[in-house]
Design an enzyme around this catalytic site. Structure first.
Site, PDB file in Angstrom:
ATOM      1  N   HIS A   1       0.829  -1.199   0.000  1.00 38.90           N
ATOM      2  CA  HIS A   1       0.000   0.000   0.000  1.00 38.90           C
ATOM      3  C   HIS A   1       0.866   1.254   0.000  1.00 38.90           C
ATOM      4  O   HIS A   1       2.071   1.183   0.193  1.00 38.90           O
ATOM      5  CB  HIS A   1      -0.958   0.013   1.195  1.00 38.90           C
ATOM      6  CG  HIS A   1      -0.274   0.124   2.519  1.00 38.90           C
ATOM      7  ND1 HIS A   1       0.298  -0.949   3.149  1.00 38.90           N
ATOM      8  CD2 HIS A   1      -0.073   1.178   3.322  1.00 38.90           C
ATOM      9  CE1 HIS A   1       0.826  -0.563   4.290  1.00 38.90           C
ATOM     10  NE2 HIS A   1       0.618   0.737   4.419  1.00 38.90           N
TER      11      HIS A   1
ATOM     12  N   HIS B   1       0.945   5.428   1.385  1.00 37.41           N
ATOM     13  CA  HIS B   1       0.383   6.541   2.147  1.00 37.41           C
ATOM     14  C   HIS B   1       0.924   7.807   1.508  1.00 37.41           C
ATOM     15  O   HIS B   1       2.127   7.915   1.269  1.00 37.41           O
ATOM     16  CB  HIS B   1       0.862   6.510   3.600  1.00 37.41           C
ATOM     17  CG  HIS B   1       0.285   5.408   4.397  1.00 37.41           C
ATOM     18  ND1 HIS B   1      -0.600   5.620   5.412  1.00 37.41           N
ATOM     19  CD2 HIS B   1       0.450   4.066   4.337  1.00 37.41           C
ATOM     20  CE1 HIS B   1      -0.940   4.467   5.951  1.00 37.41           C
ATOM     21  NE2 HIS B   1      -0.314   3.511   5.305  1.00 37.41           N
TER      22      HIS B   1
ATOM     23  N   TYR C   1       2.291   9.987  11.380  1.00 39.43           N
ATOM     24  CA  TYR C   1       1.684   8.677  11.118  1.00 39.43           C
ATOM     25  C   TYR C   1       2.316   8.025   9.893  1.00 39.43           C
ATOM     26  O   TYR C   1       2.656   6.842   9.903  1.00 39.43           O
ATOM     27  CB  TYR C   1       0.176   8.824  10.919  1.00 39.43           C
ATOM     28  CG  TYR C   1      -0.495   7.554  10.463  1.00 39.43           C
ATOM     29  CD1 TYR C   1      -0.768   6.536  11.373  1.00 39.43           C
ATOM     30  CD2 TYR C   1      -0.813   7.348   9.128  1.00 39.43           C
ATOM     31  CE1 TYR C   1      -1.364   5.358  10.959  1.00 39.43           C
ATOM     32  CE2 TYR C   1      -1.413   6.171   8.702  1.00 39.43           C
ATOM     33  CZ  TYR C   1      -1.682   5.183   9.616  1.00 39.43           C
ATOM     34  OH  TYR C   1      -2.255   4.018   9.209  1.00 39.43           O
TER      35      TYR C   1
ATOM     36  N   GLN D   1       5.159   4.236   9.935  1.00 41.17           N
ATOM     37  CA  GLN D   1       4.662   2.956   9.447  1.00 41.17           C
ATOM     38  C   GLN D   1       5.669   1.867   9.779  1.00 41.17           C
ATOM     39  O   GLN D   1       6.875   2.071   9.654  1.00 41.17           O
ATOM     40  CB  GLN D   1       4.389   2.992   7.945  1.00 41.17           C
ATOM     41  CG  GLN D   1       3.234   3.882   7.583  1.00 41.17           C
ATOM     42  CD  GLN D   1       1.954   3.468   8.288  1.00 41.17           C
ATOM     43  OE1 GLN D   1       1.476   2.367   8.094  1.00 41.17           O
ATOM     44  NE2 GLN D   1       1.426   4.346   9.122  1.00 41.17           N
TER      45      GLN D   1
END
Length: 124
Positions: A29, A31, A94, A98
């Site tokens: 994924h 971000h 944030y 990760q």
């Protein structure tokens, strides 16, 4: 490939008057914190990012065209939120925090000295 994806995302954002504030590419994924003009909806932003990045990656990496049938590189969904309930620095933190689980990698800002072996693995 992840390094090239980072550049592609930056290019797509620049082409559409968006700015990447922070990003993190993981094995499964991505971000990304983006500053975008108010006339671009979150759905349109994702359409640009997912559609154009898929097209450009598959054009550059022929191996992806054979692996992803129907040229669907990305999943159909996404999560998007605006900065408001939390502030921008919390979102940046944030993204930076990760998990670096074994067997994973983290790509976005310039590679640090300990990541030099990763660069050679990703260039294949």
């Amino acid at each position: 490939m992840a390094l090239r994806l980072r550049d592609i995302i930056r290019d797509i954002c620049a082409e559409n008057k968006m700015e990447v504030v922070k990003g993190n590419i993981r094995p499964n994924h991505i971000h990304v914190l983006i500053s975008a003009p108010s006339y671009l909806s979150p759905a349109k932003i994702m359409q640009y990012l997912k559609g154009k990045s898929s097209y450009r990656l598959q054009r550059e990496f022929a191996k992806l065209r054979t692996k992803y049938w129907g040229r669907h590189l990305w999943s159909r969904g996404y999560f998007g939120a605006s900065v408001g309930a939390v502030n921008e620095s919390q979102i940046k933190q944030y993204i930076e925090d990760q998990s670096d689980a074994a067997g994973s990698f983290k790509i976005w800002d310039e590679l640090e000295s300990e990541d030099t072996e990763l660069e050679s693995d990703l260039s294949e």
